[in-house]
Design a protein around this motif. Sequence first.
Motif, PDB file in Angstrom:
ATOM      1  N   HIS A  22       1.530  51.956 -29.198  1.00 12.48           N
ATOM      2  CA  HIS A  22       2.016  52.963 -28.256  1.00 12.48           C
ATOM      3  C   HIS A  22       2.369  52.393 -26.887  1.00 12.48           C
ATOM      4  O   HIS A  22       2.464  53.137 -25.933  1.00 12.48           O
ATOM      5  CB  HIS A  22       0.966  54.054 -28.060  1.00 12.48           C
ATOM      6  N   ASP A  25       5.812  53.882 -25.539  1.00  9.85           N
ATOM      7  CA  ASP A  25       6.140  55.272 -25.837  1.00  9.85           C
ATOM      8  C   ASP A  25       6.181  56.174 -24.611  1.00  9.85           C
ATOM      9  O   ASP A  25       6.881  57.168 -24.603  1.00  9.85           O
ATOM     10  CB  ASP A  25       5.147  55.850 -26.844  1.00  9.85           C
ATOM     11  N   HIS A  29       4.919  60.969 -25.240  1.00 10.92           N
ATOM     12  CA  HIS A  29       4.382  60.801 -26.593  1.00 10.92           C
ATOM     13  C   HIS A  29       2.969  61.359 -26.683  1.00 10.92           C
ATOM     14  O   HIS A  29       2.629  62.047 -27.634  1.00 10.92           O
ATOM     15  CB  HIS A  29       4.395  59.325 -26.996  1.00 10.92           C
TER      16      HIS A  29
END
Length: 58
Positions: A22, A25, A29
């Motif tokens: 992640h 992101d 997100h």
Amino acid sequence: MKKFFALVVLTPSTAMAHPGDHRGDGLWHFLSQPDHAALIALGAAVLGYAVWKLWSRS
């Protein structure tokens, strides 16, 4: 049995919501995915409850 439970709870891989990276992101997100949003909501509820209990003590 208690040591085994502590080992399972403290293992970082059990805390992953879902596999994946992640890093790129962004914040959207974490706010738009149901698993992340649920944990954010749970944390906010616990924090709100703790603040409410501390303020109502006086």
